[in-house]
Write an enzyme that holds these catalytic residues in place. Structure first.
Site, PDB file in Angstrom:
ATOM      1  N   LYS A 118     -13.997  22.900  10.234  1.00  0.00           N
ATOM      2  CA  LYS A 118     -13.788  23.972  11.202  1.00  0.00           C
ATOM      3  C   LYS A 118     -15.134  24.600  11.566  1.00  0.00           C
ATOM      4  O   LYS A 118     -15.457  24.780  12.725  1.00  0.00           O
ATOM      5  CB  LYS A 118     -12.829  25.012  10.602  1.00  0.00           C
ATOM      6  CG  LYS A 118     -12.517  26.155  11.522  1.00  0.00           C
ATOM      7  CD  LYS A 118     -11.443  27.060  10.934  1.00  0.00           C
ATOM      8  CE  LYS A 118     -11.302  28.309  11.793  1.00  0.00           C
ATOM      9  NZ  LYS A 118     -10.310  29.250  11.284  1.00  0.00           N
ATOM     10  N   GLU A 139     -20.349  20.830   1.214  1.00  0.00           N
ATOM     11  CA  GLU A 139     -19.830  19.530   0.770  1.00  0.00           C
ATOM     12  C   GLU A 139     -19.728  18.563   1.945  1.00  0.00           C
ATOM     13  O   GLU A 139     -20.182  17.416   1.885  1.00  0.00           O
ATOM     14  CB  GLU A 139     -18.430  19.694   0.154  1.00  0.00           C
ATOM     15  CG  GLU A 139     -18.400  20.388  -1.184  1.00  0.00           C
ATOM     16  CD  GLU A 139     -18.218  21.895  -1.051  1.00  0.00           C
ATOM     17  OE1 GLU A 139     -18.560  22.466   0.006  1.00  0.00           O
ATOM     18  OE2 GLU A 139     -17.743  22.517  -2.028  1.00  0.00           O
ATOM     19  N   GLY A 153      -7.987  27.167   8.409  1.00  0.00           N
ATOM     20  CA  GLY A 153      -8.240  25.840   7.812  1.00  0.00           C
ATOM     21  C   GLY A 153      -7.009  25.267   7.132  1.00  0.00           C
ATOM     22  O   GLY A 153      -6.630  24.114   7.343  1.00  0.00           O
ATOM     23  N   ARG A 154      -6.340  26.105   6.322  1.00  0.00           N
ATOM     24  CA  ARG A 154      -5.185  25.591   5.563  1.00  0.00           C
ATOM     25  C   ARG A 154      -3.927  25.475   6.414  1.00  0.00           C
ATOM     26  O   ARG A 154      -2.868  25.061   5.908  1.00  0.00           O
ATOM     27  CB  ARG A 154      -4.948  26.470   4.328  1.00  0.00           C
ATOM     28  CG  ARG A 154      -4.822  27.952   4.628  1.00  0.00           C
ATOM     29  CD  ARG A 154      -4.879  28.795   3.377  1.00  0.00           C
ATOM     30  NE  ARG A 154      -4.884  30.231   3.656  1.00  0.00           N
ATOM     31  CZ  ARG A 154      -5.968  30.945   3.916  1.00  0.00           C
ATOM     32  NH1 ARG A 154      -7.152  30.349   3.947  1.00  0.00           N
ATOM     33  NH2 ARG A 154      -5.886  32.242   4.146  1.00  0.00           N
ATOM     34  N   GLU A 192      -4.656  30.220  -1.446  1.00  0.00           N
ATOM     35  CA  GLU A 192      -5.754  30.773  -0.648  1.00  0.00           C
ATOM     36  C   GLU A 192      -5.186  31.854   0.284  1.00  0.00           C
ATOM     37  O   GLU A 192      -5.881  32.797   0.651  1.00  0.00           O
ATOM     38  CB  GLU A 192      -6.457  29.664   0.154  1.00  0.00           C
ATOM     39  CG  GLU A 192      -7.864  30.043   0.603  1.00  0.00           C
ATOM     40  CD  GLU A 192      -8.692  28.886   1.112  1.00  0.00           C
ATOM     41  OE1 GLU A 192      -9.631  28.450   0.436  1.00  0.00           O
ATOM     42  OE2 GLU A 192      -8.403  28.402   2.226  1.00  0.00           O
ATOM     43  N   HIS A 206       8.650  13.468 -17.815  1.00  0.00           N
ATOM     44  CA  HIS A 206       8.132  12.890 -19.063  1.00  0.00           C
ATOM     45  C   HIS A 206       6.807  13.522 -19.439  1.00  0.00           C
ATOM     46  O   HIS A 206       6.006  12.937 -20.155  1.00  0.00           O
ATOM     47  CB  HIS A 206       8.012  11.370 -18.914  1.00  0.00           C
ATOM     48  CG  HIS A 206       9.332  10.747 -18.613  1.00  0.00           C
ATOM     49  ND1 HIS A 206      10.195  10.313 -19.595  1.00  0.00           N
ATOM     50  CD2 HIS A 206       9.981  10.559 -17.433  1.00  0.00           C
ATOM     51  CE1 HIS A 206      11.298   9.852 -19.040  1.00  0.00           C
ATOM     52  NE2 HIS A 206      11.202  10.000 -17.715  1.00  0.00           N
ATOM     53  N   LYS A 261     -19.975  30.269  -3.403  1.00  0.00           N
ATOM     54  CA  LYS A 261     -20.785  29.457  -2.475  1.00  0.00           C
ATOM     55  C   LYS A 261     -22.208  30.002  -2.406  1.00  0.00           C
ATOM     56  O   LYS A 261     -23.179  29.260  -2.435  1.00  0.00           O
ATOM     57  CB  LYS A 261     -20.196  29.494  -1.057  1.00  0.00           C
ATOM     58  CG  LYS A 261     -18.925  28.716  -0.862  1.00  0.00           C
ATOM     59  CD  LYS A 261     -18.569  28.714   0.617  1.00  0.00           C
ATOM     60  CE  LYS A 261     -17.164  28.219   0.856  1.00  0.00           C
ATOM     61  NZ  LYS A 261     -16.739  28.346   2.245  1.00  0.00           N
TER      62      LYS A 261
HETATM   63  O1  F6P Z   1     -14.020  27.389   1.026  1.00  0.00           O
HETATM   64  C1  F6P Z   1     -12.806  27.618   1.618  1.00  0.00           C
HETATM   65  C2  F6P Z   1     -12.730  27.064   3.003  1.00  0.00           C
HETATM   66  O2  F6P Z   1     -13.288  27.963   3.900  1.00  0.00           O
HETATM   67  C3  F6P Z   1     -11.278  26.763   3.356  1.00  0.00           C
HETATM   68  O3  F6P Z   1     -10.593  27.865   3.792  1.00  0.00           O
HETATM   69  C4  F6P Z   1     -11.448  25.699   4.361  1.00  0.00           C
HETATM   70  O4  F6P Z   1     -10.259  25.004   4.554  1.00  0.00           O
HETATM   71  C5  F6P Z   1     -12.533  24.870   3.720  1.00  0.00           C
HETATM   72  O5  F6P Z   1     -13.390  25.830   3.140  1.00  0.00           O
HETATM   73  C6  F6P Z   1     -13.292  23.961   4.630  1.00  0.00           C
HETATM   74  O6  F6P Z   1     -13.903  24.631   5.677  1.00  0.00           O
HETATM   75  P1  F6P Z   1     -14.426  23.876   6.956  1.00  0.00           P
HETATM   76  O7  F6P Z   1     -13.280  23.195   7.606  1.00  0.00           O
HETATM   77  O8  F6P Z   1     -15.063  24.922   7.799  1.00  0.00           O
HETATM   78  O9  F6P Z   1     -15.462  22.849   6.489  1.00  0.00           O
END
Ligand code: F6P
Length: 538
Positions: free
Chosen positions: A208, A214, A269-270, A355, A386, A506
């Protein structure tokens, strides 16, 4: 209003009522009311049967919970979301994932723009692209067709796509390979592309913000991996597309904005798996099936928006969570899909629920004086039986369970389906009614083993039985949980749509990265953190 949750008359009545029925056993509740099953089960649409009769509620509880929703203005809050009001107040944003699945001829206005029109422009572009890749018309740099698709993203830009790919694998195009790289751990990327040729591989960089550490690190590694093999910058255009709200950063990364699929800040995002973030899903199952997925979402949106509160699945689910969390002091909710294709569904729900509702302050910034979001977790049945079910059956805490089953099997291999569904139904029965000491003794069990073999029962569960696992039913299931999260947040008066709690870690990681890479930087953390960094530096 938000300040007054525990002072509201509905809450106070629930507190009093809780004391009256906290020890009531489900066996008694069923005995006392022969009509219970008619009161606490419902069919929604053609294909959802919802049984919430095995919850520790009476008609009075249900009535009081509905009153709580009314007192907390749930319907007005719900309308504010659907209409595009900026209910994410801390970020001053509308919350309009529902507009992502609204039919093209509808209108939802945000800042004088009809967002439904924007959504359908992107959906058309996604379909055009998906058809070209799926048919082999979209060629890689050396002229070969694309065989491998790697989605790079994390959180909402990963969990929905992986979950949907796995859930709908039955409907996917099998000559395409899909991988999902999320973790900053380099092993994730290395393993994902191990067997792939660069000139047959397409990367979807999904973010987003297009700034997430990452994702940007993995995207740069992917770019290097591709260029090491293809040796020409021009190859990037054929092998990289982006899904983002941030055209500036996408361009800066070197992806042509024409190869970008857009979404908007009013999609959390979620809550984004049915936006362009679902591009990998569309590539896997095709535009037709993706439309069916959207149709399922929309049908559940309509149900949530228009069904009376007492017949409204997400409302009932949300209220039951409040009942257990705020009155019984329950802290977790298990989600147990009896379908192996749904094995990532609980992981997906963890971000969606935790979240969203893991918040310690109300909308006005004051600290809450009641418990908010529960811990959601789960695994598919029958495997969980199980493993951790022992604790659900005979442990000392209450864990409400959502059992999800399907009448039809996608792969018809008798007798598997009957065995699977018998287990869903049996688990709910065992949890609710257990097995008394008398029943155990009667079976001739040695006296010293009777307590061990006794099941107290009175452990609550919901059972959802759907017709079949299809793109449409998956859309309904997801929207059902999205809206139950909304219901809980609305009652607690919190913001379910920001995620400030992930920021601090972060920021600190960024500082520590610098300190690891530059050993001359003096350390000024606490003693434990300093020692850990020193240990790693050595
Ligand atoms: O760290 C949380 C977050 O902001 C989530 O809410 C989001 O889904 C994820 O990181 C990834 O964010 P982006 O789509 O901006 O890379």
């Amino acid at each position: 209003m938000n300040n007054e949750l525990k002072k509201s008359s509905a809450w106070k009545k629930l507190e009093k009522h809780y004391k009256e029925i906290e020890n009531k056993h489900l066996s008694e509740l069923f005995k006392e009311d022969p009509q219970r099953i008619n009161k606490f089960t419902m069919n929604v649409g053609e294909d959802i049967y919802f049984d919430f009769s095995k919850h520790r509620i009476t008609e009075e509880t249900f009535e009081l919970l509905i009153n709580l929703a009314v007192e907390r203005n749930l319907t007005a809050k719900r309308e504010a979301m659907f209409e595009g009001n900026k209910i994410n107040t801390t970020e001053n944003r509308a919350v309009l994932h529902t507009a992502l699945r609204t039919p093209a001829d509808s209108k939802v206005m945000v800042d004088n723009v009809n967002v439904v029109e924007q959504v359908h422009v992107v959906l058309d572009k996604m379909s055009w692209f998906a058809n070209r890749v799926r048919s082999g018309q979209w060629k890689g740099y050396t002229g070969k067709r694309i065989k491998n698709i790697v989605n790079i993203g994390i959180g909402g830009s990963d969990l929905g796509p992986v979950m949907a790919y796995e859930a709908l694998k039955f409907y996917s195009q099998r000559d395409l390979n899909f991988r999902f790289v999320s973790n900053i751990d380099g092993n994730d990327f290395a393993e994902a592309v191990r067997e792939f040729e660069a000139d047959e591989t397409l990367f979807i960089v999904s973010s987003k913000t297009f700034t997430t550490l990452e994702t940007m690190t993995n995207a740069r590694t992917a770019r290097k991996w591709l260029l090491d093999s293809l040796q020409n910058e021009n190859a990037v255009a054929d092998h990289f597309v982006a899904v983002s709200t941030n055209v500036e950063q996408v361009t800066k990364f070197g992806i042509n904005p024409q190869n970008m699929f857009e979404f908007w800040d009013w999609v959390g995002g979620r809550y984004s798996m049915d936006s362009a973030i679902g591009l990998s899903t569309m590539l896997a199952i095709g535009p037709e099936n993706f439309n069916q997925l959207l149709k399922g979402f929309h049908e559940m949106d309509e149900h949530f928006r228009s069904a009376p509160l007492k017949q409204n699945i997400p409302v009932i689910m949300g209220l039951l969570n409040i009942w257990y969390g705020n009155f019984f002091g329950v802290q977790t909710q298990a989600v147990l899909p009896y379908n192996k294709y749904l094995h990532r569904f609980p992981a997906y729900l963890q971000q969606l629920t935790m979240e969203s509702n893991g918040k310690h302050v109300r909308l006005d910034g004051a600290k809450v004086d009641y418990q908010t979001g529960a811990i959601y977790w789960g695994e598919p049945g029958t495997n969980g039986q199980h493993s951790f079910y022992q604790l659900i059956h005979q442990g000392t805490i209450i864990i409400p369970c959502d059992f999800i089953g399907f009448k039809k099997a996608l792969n018809n291999l008798p007798p598997h389906q009957d065995y699977l569904m018998a287990n869903v139904i049996a688990q709910g029965e065992a949890l609710a009614f257990g097995k008394t000491q008398a029943e155990v003794s009667k079976q001739g069990v040695p006296e010293e083993l009777v307590p061990h073999k006794t099941f107290e029962g009175n452990r609550p569960s919901s059972t959802f039985i759907l017709d079949n696992l299809t793109p449409e039913s998956l859309g309904k299931l997801i929207a059902m949980y999205e809206h139950s999260v909304f219901v809980q947040g609305a009652i607690w008066g919190i913001n379910s749509f920001d995620q400030m709690g992930v920021e601090l870690g972060k920021v600190l990681a960024k500082k520590i990265i610098d300190e690891m890479q530059n050993k001359g930087i003096p350390l000024n953390h606490d003693d434990s953190t300093n020692a850990l960094i020193e240990h790693y530096r050595k």
